[in-house]
Design an enzyme around this catalytic site. Structure first.
Site, PDB file in Angstrom:
ATOM      1  N   ASP A  77       3.388   4.998   8.357  1.00  0.00           N
ATOM      2  CA  ASP A  77       2.555   5.014   7.163  1.00  0.00           C
ATOM      3  C   ASP A  77       1.156   4.588   7.600  1.00  0.00           C
ATOM      4  O   ASP A  77       0.994   3.555   8.255  1.00  0.00           O
ATOM      5  CB  ASP A  77       3.132   4.023   6.134  1.00  0.00           C
ATOM      6  N   ASP A 122      -1.370   7.125   3.290  1.00  0.00           N
ATOM      7  CA  ASP A 122      -1.430   6.456   2.000  1.00  0.00           C
ATOM      8  C   ASP A 122      -2.722   6.810   1.253  1.00  0.00           C
ATOM      9  O   ASP A 122      -3.810   6.707   1.824  1.00  0.00           O
ATOM     10  CB  ASP A 122      -1.378   4.944   2.268  1.00  0.00           C
ATOM     11  N   GLU A 129      -0.874  11.547   0.956  1.00  0.00           N
ATOM     12  CA  GLU A 129      -0.586  11.244  -0.453  1.00  0.00           C
ATOM     13  C   GLU A 129      -1.837  11.488  -1.297  1.00  0.00           C
ATOM     14  O   GLU A 129      -2.909  10.967  -0.981  1.00  0.00           O
ATOM     15  CB  GLU A 129      -0.156   9.783  -0.590  1.00  0.00           C
ATOM     16  N   HIS A 175       9.160   5.086  -3.089  1.00  0.00           N
ATOM     17  CA  HIS A 175       9.116   3.636  -3.328  1.00  0.00           C
ATOM     18  C   HIS A 175       8.201   3.241  -4.484  1.00  0.00           C
ATOM     19  O   HIS A 175       8.130   2.060  -4.827  1.00  0.00           O
ATOM     20  CB  HIS A 175       8.657   2.930  -2.047  1.00  0.00           C
ATOM     21  N   ASP A 176       7.469   4.188  -5.051  1.00  0.00           N
ATOM     22  CA  ASP A 176       6.578   3.893  -6.174  1.00  0.00           C
ATOM     23  C   ASP A 176       7.122   4.424  -7.495  1.00  0.00           C
ATOM     24  O   ASP A 176       6.460   4.304  -8.532  1.00  0.00           O
ATOM     25  CB  ASP A 176       5.203   4.548  -5.944  1.00  0.00           C
TER      26      ASP A 176
HETATM   27  C1  GLC Z   1       0.197   4.140  -2.301  1.00  0.00           C
HETATM   28  C2  GLC Z   1       1.499   3.497  -1.925  1.00  0.00           C
HETATM   29  C3  GLC Z   1       1.733   2.328  -2.825  1.00  0.00           C
HETATM   30  C4  GLC Z   1       0.600   1.350  -2.622  1.00  0.00           C
HETATM   31  C5  GLC Z   1      -0.759   2.006  -2.829  1.00  0.00           C
HETATM   32  C6  GLC Z   1      -1.858   1.149  -2.271  1.00  0.00           C
HETATM   33  O1  GLC Z   1       0.227   4.712  -3.551  1.00  0.00           O
HETATM   34  O2  GLC Z   1       2.528   4.439  -1.944  1.00  0.00           O
HETATM   35  O3  GLC Z   1       2.969   1.714  -2.612  1.00  0.00           O
HETATM   36  O4  GLC Z   1       0.725   0.277  -3.519  1.00  0.00           O
HETATM   37  O5  GLC Z   1      -0.847   3.238  -2.161  1.00  0.00           O
HETATM   38  O6  GLC Z   1      -1.803   1.093  -0.870  1.00  0.00           O
END
Ligand code: GLC
Ligand code: CA
Length: 551
Positions: free
Chosen positions: A99, A201, A243, A317-318
């Site tokens: 990540d 991320d 992402e 995970h979110d």
């Molecule tokens: C992304 C991650 C999340 C995190 C955010 C800030 O959305 O998937 O878990 O809190 O970024 O890094």
């Protein structure tokens, strides 16, 4: 397809290390724990793991706040453990995708400490600073994702820094070329350690223009992504997935078009956001609307049919557990998990399995604020309480869509602590682990795990699953999802009843198929004719008989 890459036909698996497997009884999952469970992943048939952050971190956001990109968090293990993981995974044909969290660091990162200490230093400019507003308060009213102002005051400097997520996560200043060079060098060192790629991320935030309040897909985004690829990925056989909460079918190819030199895939969230109330957001889910949901997937399948490549996922995970959100986590838990897997895994793209989904794990239900761990949920709680929202209303939203749902420990067996730990787990274990667990599910040929195994194997043995053209049918049917895939005369047809009610319907001619062996592996039915009766959560996948082959 001549430019076929290994990840086009592979299935990914996301590990949230804190909750996967604890090797030393401190209640926190760790890298040796992951290694001890690699056989589970090999059995499943996955090609690579997306490992959520394991870097040194104060864990304000469970590792999405990195204090040292070159070190492993002691609670997760050591660099030697990490290298052991890479080699043990490789021995099983599994790549490790790290990540990459470079929109922000932790406020405990050495760069940020130096930035705070020495305003004239190079590192000061690695972050984003502004003078107070005219009233002495924050420069403006931009809000942080995890609650409160996005501007955080440093009294010794008399200035504010920008932390779009929280004060513990100061944003990096991507405008600074020396910072970008540091990041690229760091990425190259990780590639040299043998990783198979990066999941990036919130990467769509790095091109932001803060003064213009343009955070997502800002004016510099694609310039920076192209530079990053040139400086790091070029010439390496790795996979990159970015992402982006804002990417749409209009902008997708800017990231992952073949000739863009940016990313291999994006994680897009249109299907997820479709389920949120437009005005009130994620904690106010709308009733599930399959027609709208299918429309999103159908549009993405079409948009990336000739160029680019889809990522396919229902949870991470979110997000809440998808069996609870889109399936039925009671009576039809197993059947709905299997049906959703069939629909998702036979589309065109690279599917991602989130830990526990392969055994049909569900949301947990908390009743007290003390049970929650997530910085986002806790920030939301503070805001709601300040506004006078009743606790029960907060709780309903947090239980429905809060991130802790996905973060409860992996349920390995029916033992007291689910085989996750011998100690006190950092977050509650779902009490349903006495029935929902890997040990019992894996034994069951009608269970969830073996179904995922068959789907993943089918992707490896049948080119049509990887490359076939996707054609949707019955777009307006409220409970049925149907499509075909076709490649060089070979056809695969999929039809699934995503509801608790049996249904009987007429099917369009182009969906009709008579098949052979593949169907028995996914369902006992081998044909789709003029009329079809579907049981609750029944999913059928049939490959043209002539070509049918099961590995
Ligand atoms: C992304 C991650 C999340 C995190 C955010 C800030 O959305 O998937 O878990 O809190 O970024 O890094
Ligand atoms: Ca541990």
């Amino acid at each position: 397809m001549s430019d076929r890459k290994w990840w086009h036909g592979a299935t990914g698996y996301q590990i949230y290390p804190r909750s996967f497997a604890d090797s030393n009884g401190d209640g926190i999952g760790d890298i040796p724990g992951i290694i001890s469970r690699l056989d589970h992943l090999e059995d499943l048939g996955i090609g690579f793991v997306w490992l959520s952050p394991v870097y040194a971190s104060p864990m304000a956001d469970n590792g999405y706040d990195i204090s040292d990109y070159e070190a492993i968090a002691p609670e997760f293990g050591t660099m030697a453990d990490f290298e052991w993981l890479v080699s043990e995974a490789r021995a099983r044909g599994i790549g490790i995708v790290m990540d990459l969290v470079v929109n922000h660091t932790s406020d405990k990162h050495a760069w940020f400490k130096a930035a705070k200490r020495t305003p004239g230093s190079n590192m000061h400019d690695f972050y984003v600073w502004r003078a107070p507003g005219l009233d002495g308060g924050p420069p403006d009213d931009q809000q942080a994702c995890f609650g409160g102002s996005a501007w955080h005051f440093v009294p010794a400097l008399g200035k504010y820094y920008f932390g779009y997520f929280s004060a513990a996560q100061p944003d990096l200043n991507w405008q600074n070329p020396a910072l970008r060079a540091e990041i690229y060098a760091m990425m190259n060192r990780w590639y040299d350690r043998g990783i198979a790629g990066f999941r990036m991320d919130v990467i769509s935030l790095i091109g932001k223009d803060i003064d213009a309040r343009q955070h997502e897909e800002g004016p510099y985004l694609h310039k920076f992504l192209q530079e990053m690829t040139r400086e790091t990925a070029a010439g390496r056989d790795i996979v990159t997935v970015g992402e982006s909460w804002s990417v749409s079918t209009d902008t997708a190819l800017l990231y992952c078009g073949r000739n863009r030199g940016e990313l291999d895939m994006v994680f897009q969230f249109a299907h997820v956001k479709e389920g949120w109330d437009e005005d009130r957001g994620k904690y106010h889910p709308k009733p599930f609307d399959l027609v709208a949901f299918k429309k999103v997937f159908n549009e993405w399948q079409a948009a990336l049919s000739e160029d680019g490549w889809n990522s396919l996922f229902l949870t991470n995970h979110d997000l809440p557990r998808h069996v609870s959100r889109y399936g039925n986590d009671g009576e039809y838990r197993v059947r709905s998990a299997r049906a959703w897997a069939t629909v998702l895994h036979l589309m065109k793209g690279t599917p991602f399995v989130y830990q526990g989904e392969e055994i049909g794990m569900t949301n947990i239900e908390f009743s007290r604020i003390e049970d929650f761990r997530d910085i986002e949920t806790l920030g939301h709680y503070m805001e709601q309480m300040e506004k006078g929202v009743p606790f029960e209303e907060f709780l309903a939203g947090a239980n429905a869509n809060g991130r802790d749902n996905a973060r409860t420990p992996m349920q390995w067996d029916a033992g007291q602590r689910a085989g996750f730990t011998t100690g006190d787990p950092w977050i509650a274990i779902n009490p349903n682990h006495d029935t929902v667990n890997a040990a019992s599910d894996k034994e069951d040929s009608n269970g969830v795990f073996q179904h995922y195994q068959r789907l993943i194997a089918l992707r490896k043995s049948e080119a049509v699953v990887v490359d076939g053209r996707y054609t949707p049918f019955l777009k307006d049917h409220p409970t049925v999802w149907a499509y075909t895939r076709s490649l060089n005369g070979q056809r695969l047809a999929v039809i699934a009843n995503l509801s608790d009610e049996s249904t009987s319907l007429e099917t369009p001619e182009d969906l009709h198929i008579e098949g052979g062996a593949v169907s028995w592996s996914i369902s006992p039915r081998t044909e789709i004719g003029d009329r079809i009766d579907l049981e609750p959560w029944e999913a059928i996948a049939v490959l043209d008989g002539e070509f049918a082959r099961v590995s």
